[in-house]
Scaffold this motif. Structure first.
Motif, PDB file in Angstrom:
ATOM      1  N   PRO A 202       0.814  -1.224   0.000  1.00 15.18           N
ATOM      2  CA  PRO A 202       0.000   0.000   0.000  1.00 15.18           C
ATOM      3  C   PRO A 202       0.848   1.274   0.000  1.00 15.18           C
ATOM      4  O   PRO A 202       0.421   2.297  -0.526  1.00 15.18           O
ATOM      5  N   PHE A 206       0.441   4.126  -2.734  1.00 16.77           N
ATOM      6  CA  PHE A 206       0.197   5.496  -2.307  1.00 16.77           C
ATOM      7  C   PHE A 206       1.122   6.463  -3.033  1.00 16.77           C
ATOM      8  O   PHE A 206       0.691   7.522  -3.513  1.00 16.77           O
ATOM      9  N   VAL A 229      -6.815   4.180   0.349  1.00 24.60           N
ATOM     10  CA  VAL A 229      -5.413   3.772   0.526  1.00 24.60           C
ATOM     11  C   VAL A 229      -4.785   4.533   1.685  1.00 24.60           C
ATOM     12  O   VAL A 229      -4.041   3.964   2.498  1.00 24.60           O
ATOM     13  N   LEU A 232      -5.983   3.078   4.841  1.00 22.00           N
ATOM     14  CA  LEU A 232      -5.336   1.787   5.077  1.00 22.00           C
ATOM     15  C   LEU A 232      -3.950   1.984   5.680  1.00 22.00           C
ATOM     16  O   LEU A 232      -3.570   1.290   6.640  1.00 22.00           O
ATOM     17  N   LEU A 233      -3.196   2.934   5.129  1.00 20.93           N
ATOM     18  CA  LEU A 233      -1.877   3.230   5.696  1.00 20.93           C
ATOM     19  C   LEU A 233      -1.995   3.683   7.144  1.00 20.93           C
ATOM     20  O   LEU A 233      -1.210   3.262   8.007  1.00 20.93           O
TER      21      LEU A 233
END
Length: 504
Positions: A202, A206, A229, A232-233
């Motif tokens: 990811p 990104f 994204v 998610l990070l």
């Protein structure tokens, strides 16, 4: 102590050509080497945070270091010394150059000659700081890894599409730093190796989504996907931080989040009523165009991650042309302003904010440049009255530009105290070093190229002359850096200016 902080950051401002990363070496010299207000490691943390938080980075760094040295009064003294003198100088110089007769090429040439000699000086300071960072990172990460990571960061970062250096992938510095922070957290987490390797995916996605070539090739992802994204990070970083046991022996920043928030609350409790009272008392400042410009400055400041390279296109969108939010300048005039502002030290964002506020008030009084859509509303005021309100207007624009950003930086750095005691964050400074080295290398190239091109363009000079003079001055100032305790900064700056006026 307040006076010491003020003079230290006044000296820093005099060497702060370009702002942001370019001002960091002078700030490091004062805050770390000369006064010891923060450690090398803490300085790296402050520099990294200032490049990831919204707002111009140089005032944020000054605020945090000043707060560490002498509390809220120290933060205000540091920021004031860094930005106000040169913001005032920008207003005076621009008013002088664009006086009643209009543009004066000879005056602009004189200003360039007086200041271009300082560019190699700043480049030499940047080189010294890069060397120091590289040695430190090499001891901890290994020389080969430091070279590889620094080279990768150099290829990724965006040093500004509006400057002489454009990186192949052109990713904003803040995004690269955020990914490095994420990777430092996930790498320190007690996860299985396969999970750590998967955590890279990811991060790579990104960066790809925020690279300029992706937009140019029509590969831009829709904003919900980008937001997903990013979340998610964030989620993985929080999970890594939570899974990593704390390390109680690790020193934090020494700041209390509660005390910092209380101090900032007191500051805002004074600034907001005082600003409202000034606006209500003035027949010029309470006008819609001025208030619209102030709101635009707050928004632009919060969108300026880093400094000048990011700020310039935002300033164009805000100020120049009939499609801008506030039609204050033609694009040609704004570019002329940027040329002059860039020849003066201290952050470009605060100098631009000061001159735009000053010009807006003058236009509202019918005393301005009169090439925009701002209509005069109080043409019967005396020149002294107009100047008074114009100075206040410029000061209010500077406050609107920097105060939200320094509030963010102080709260973030105070919150950083707990995180610093986690092993997930112990590696952060080391992983950030390659990015900082890459940023400084880009600044170094920019300064040397700008110096050589400017000197070579002077009447009767050539490109070879410009390159030779830049190389000579860079080598001379590099050598003089070894005698920095014997030669005052002011003397070196004065010598560079005299050389520019007499030789260049």
């Amino acid at each position: 102590m307040i006076g010491t902080v003020f003079w230290a950051f006044l000296r820093t401002g005099l060497l702060g050509f370009g702002g942001g990363a370019a001002i960091a070496p002078a700030m490091h010299r004062e805050a770390v080497e000369r006064h010891g207000w923060v450690s090398d490691e803490a300085f790296g943390d402050i520099l990294a945070l200032s490049n990831t938080l919204p707002g111009p980075s140089a005032p944020q760094m000054a605020a945090v270091i000043g707060y560490q040295a002498a509390g809220l009064a120290g933060a205000l003294a540091a920021v004031a010394a860094l930005v106000i003198p040169m913001a005032a100088a920008a207003v005076i110089v621009i008013s002088w150059i664009f006086a009643a007769v209009g543009e004066s090429a000879s005056r602009l040439l004189l200003l360039k000659k007086a200041t271009v000699g300082i560019f190699p000086l700043v480049a030499a300071m940047v080189t010294r700081l890069v060397s120091s960072f590289f040695r430190k990172g090499g001891r901890e990460l290994g020389t080969t890894r430091m070279i590889a990571l620094s080279a990768l960061a150099f290829l990724l970062i965006d040093d500004g599409r509006y400057g002489p250096v454009t990186m192949p992938f052109s990713i904003n510095n803040a995004y690269v730093i955020l990914v490095m922070i994420y990777l430092s957290m996930t790498n320190a987490a007690p996860w299985r190796p396969v999970a750590k390797r998967l955590a890279f995916l990811p991060a790579i996605l990104f960066l790809v989504m925020h690279a300029d070539p992706a937009s140019e090739w029509g590969l831009s992802a829709p904003w919900p996907f980008k937001a997903g994204v990013a979340l998610l990070l964030l989620g993985l970083a929080v999970a890594a931080l939570a899974a990593t046991p704390s390390c109680e022996g690790r020193a934090g920043t020494g700041l209390s989040l509660k005390a910092t928030a209380r101090d900032l609350g007191r500051l805002w409790a004074v600034v907001l009523p005082a600003g409202a009272a000034i606006v209500l008392l003035s027949p010029l400042l309470r006008q819609g165009p001025f208030l619209g410009l102030m709101g635009g400055m707050v928004f632009t400041g919060l969108m300026t991650f880093g400094g000048g390279p990011v700020f310039i296109p935002l300033a164009i969108d805000l100020l120049a042309g009939p499609r801008s939010q506030v039609f204050l300048y033609s694009q040609e005039r704004l570019m002329q302003y940027f040329a002059i502002i860039n020849s003066l030290p201290s952050p470009i964002v605060t100098k631009t904010a000061a001159i735009s506020g000053f010009d807006m008030v003058c236009d509202l009084a019918g005393r301005g440049i009169a090439d925009n859509g701002v209509l005069a509303v109080a043409g019967n005021l005396s020149q002294g009255t107009v100047t008074f309100w114009a100075v206040l207007g410029g000061a209010m624009m500077v406050v609107a530009m920097v105060l939200p950003g320094i509030t963010n930086s102080l709260l973030a750095y105070a919150s950083f105290d707990r995180l610093k005691r986690s092993p997930a964050m112990q590696a952060l400074s080391l992983y950030i070093l390659p990015v900082l080295i890459a940023i400084f290398l880009s600044v170094l190239i920019n300064f040397l190229r700008t110096s050589a091109a400017t000197i070579g363009a002077f009447p009767g000079r050539s490109a070879l002359w410009g390159l030779g003079q830049t190389s000579f001055l860079f080598g001379l100032f590099w050598w003089l850096q070894g005698y920095k305790k014997k030669i005052p900064d002011v003397a070196v700056i004065a010598a560079a200016m005299i050389w520019g006026l007499t030789v260049l």
